[in-house]
Enzyme design. Structure first.
Site, PDB file in Angstrom:
ATOM      1  N   ASP A  91      -5.850   1.979  -3.549  1.00  0.00           N
ATOM      2  CA  ASP A  91      -7.129   1.703  -2.904  1.00  0.00           C
ATOM      3  C   ASP A  91      -7.630   2.932  -2.152  1.00  0.00           C
ATOM      4  O   ASP A  91      -8.702   2.903  -1.552  1.00  0.00           O
ATOM      5  CB  ASP A  91      -7.055   0.486  -1.970  1.00  0.00           C
ATOM      6  N   SER A 108       0.820  -1.208   0.000  1.00  0.00           N
ATOM      7  CA  SER A 108       0.000   0.000   0.000  1.00  0.00           C
ATOM      8  C   SER A 108       0.858   1.265   0.000  1.00  0.00           C
ATOM      9  O   SER A 108       1.603   1.514  -0.935  1.00  0.00           O
ATOM     10  CB  SER A 108      -0.959  -0.045   1.194  1.00  0.00           C
ATOM     11  N   ASP A 127      -1.019   1.251  -4.006  1.00  0.00           N
ATOM     12  CA  ASP A 127      -1.894   0.255  -4.632  1.00  0.00           C
ATOM     13  C   ASP A 127      -3.237   0.838  -5.046  1.00  0.00           C
ATOM     14  O   ASP A 127      -4.120   0.111  -5.487  1.00  0.00           O
ATOM     15  CB  ASP A 127      -2.090  -0.955  -3.716  1.00  0.00           C
TER      16      ASP A 127
END
Length: 447
Positions: A245, A102, A243
């Protein structure tokens, strides 16, 4: 039973050392494949990754373990975490695996697992998979590992999904947007998506080299994006993490709009369209008191879940809510997807900006209370209520602030940190109480 390998966001660590050593990674593939065969009778698994240099090695180890367990594997190459969740949900995959850490630096990595529903595995299932990992971890890792070739059709399918969720009546053609892609998983998908919708795209941090993911760019480093939005006279800027998100925004005036602002803007839109189910928004303990108060003035309730998008989703599923998220930029549009998706959020906000004319107008009336988050490195994580000095500092702060502030103290689920958040009407109170609690932590469990 407490999990040893899985944290709040999968398995995290430094590649080459436990739990991301070769034996554990191979065993993870074996364990997941065995679990899926037992539960579903078949195991078709999708693997995707971000741009870290350790990603391809980890992918081959996981694929080797999965194939040893009788699973078939498809490889999406570099793709966002929510992209894998979307593709697993829309196709015949029993599970998805994302290799990413992440927003962490390149030298960290991780393994996240998604069920066929496009959601992270429940804790109980992770416990069963973890038990299998320990069982297989003593096995010899085979020297021959699968060659993985990325299937570009999967990228096109995910982009099609995102394009289909532009809000009705929105026109992105000619919208001048700056995208900071963090040299991460969105480095190709982000610019391609917005250009295909007709936007004028200025792309930043789109030259990954395996080591520059999140390095002075992306959602944790917004200064460069703020300057670029102003210099390019853009309508808005979007910053993704490694990532993708999550996404954070910069308005045309160069000011940051975080996840709280996104929740307010979207909640207003959904309520106006009679689409805000339950009349509630789900956030976490980290969302600012200012968001709670502006929503209340507009007849919308704010419900707080534990920190972590999985806990926001759990509350939404339990109560039938369709909008939730975190201040950090994880936003869940449950009518569209159960996964927090930075690109989907960016499409939604760009749609609203195209209709309203400015991001500033979408968050009008949101007044943030002064807030400080302090991270304290810890050597261990005993229960916080077992630490007497920490308990005393915490009680003193809560008593003094009353209803005019909040204190949140928790351990990070992915790093050796304790996080102290203090929010109050006066900045001096925020500084004083956050420092007193942090000092108590350093004294009792500081690394």
């Amino acid at each position: 039973m407490a999990k040893e390998l899985f944290g709040t966001d999968g398995i995290r660590g430094v590649p080459g050392t436990p739990p991301l050593d070769d034996q554990t990674l191979y065993a993870t593939g074996r364990a997941l494949g065995h679990y899926l065969k037992r539960e579903h009778g078949s195991a078709h698994v999708l693997i995707g990754m971000d741009t870290r240099e350790s990603g391809p090695h980890i992918a081959r180890l996981l694929a080797a373990g999965l194939e040893r367990a009788g699973s078939s594997v498809q490889f999406a190459g570099v793709i966002t975490t929510p992209g894998v969740a979307c593709l697993v949900r829309q196709n015949d995959f029993e599970a998805g695996v994302v290799i990413s850490a992440s927003h962490n630096p390149y030298h960290d990595n991780g393994v996240k697992l998604f069920s066929h529903a496009g959601m992270k595995f429940p804790d109980a299932d992770e416990e069963r998979i973890e038990a299998e990992i320990f069982r297989y971890r003593s096995e010899t890792v085979p020297p021959a590992r699968p060659a993985l070739a990325a299937n570009s059709a999967l990228h096109h399918e995910y982009l099609g999904f995102l394009r289909s969720h532009v809000l009705a009546g929105a026109e992105l053609r000619g919208l001048r947007v700056v995208l900071d892609c963090a040299n991460g998983a969105a480095y190709q998908l982000g610019p391609e998506l917005f250009r295909s919708l007709g936007a004028e795209v200025i792309a930043m941090a789109v030259n990954p080299d395996g080591r520059n993911i999140n390095a002075a760019c992306g959602s944790l480093h917004l200064e460069g994006l703020q300057k670029r939005v102003l210099s390019e006279k853009a309508v808005m800027g979007v910053a993704f993490d490694g990532d993708a998100d999550r996404s954070l925004f910069v308005c045309g005036r160069g000011e940051v709009v975080n996840g709280d602002g996104v929740l307010l803007a979207v909640a207003r839109y959904l309520k106006a369209q009679n689409l805000l189910k339950t009349g509630r928004v789900v956030a976490t303990s980290m969302s600012n008191l200012g968001l709670e108060r502006v929503l209340a003035r507009e007849g919308i309730s704010l419900v707080r879940a534990a920190v972590g998008d999985r806990y926001v989703l759990e509350e939404m599923l339990k109560s039938g809510d369709n909008l939730g998220g975190e201040q950090s930029g994880h936003i869940i549009f449950l009518d569209d997807s159960p996964a927090g998706d930075g690109l989907l959020t960016a499409v939604k906000i760009a749609s609203l900006v195209s209709a309203k004319g400015s991001l500033e107008s979408l968050v009008e009336g949101l007044k943030d209370y002064p807030q400080v988050i302090r991270n304290v490195k810890v050597k261990s994580k005993p229960p916080l209520n077992s630490l007497p000095e920490v308990s005393r500092a915490l009680e003193e702060a809560k008593t003094a602030l009353g209803d005019n502030g909040r204190v949140v103290l928790r351990y990070s689920g992915t790093e050796p940190l304790a996080r102290v958040m203090v929010e109050a009407e006066q900045q001096a109170d925020v500084e004083r109480f956050s420092e007193s609690i942090a000092n108590a932590l350093r004294k009792e469990v500081g690394a």
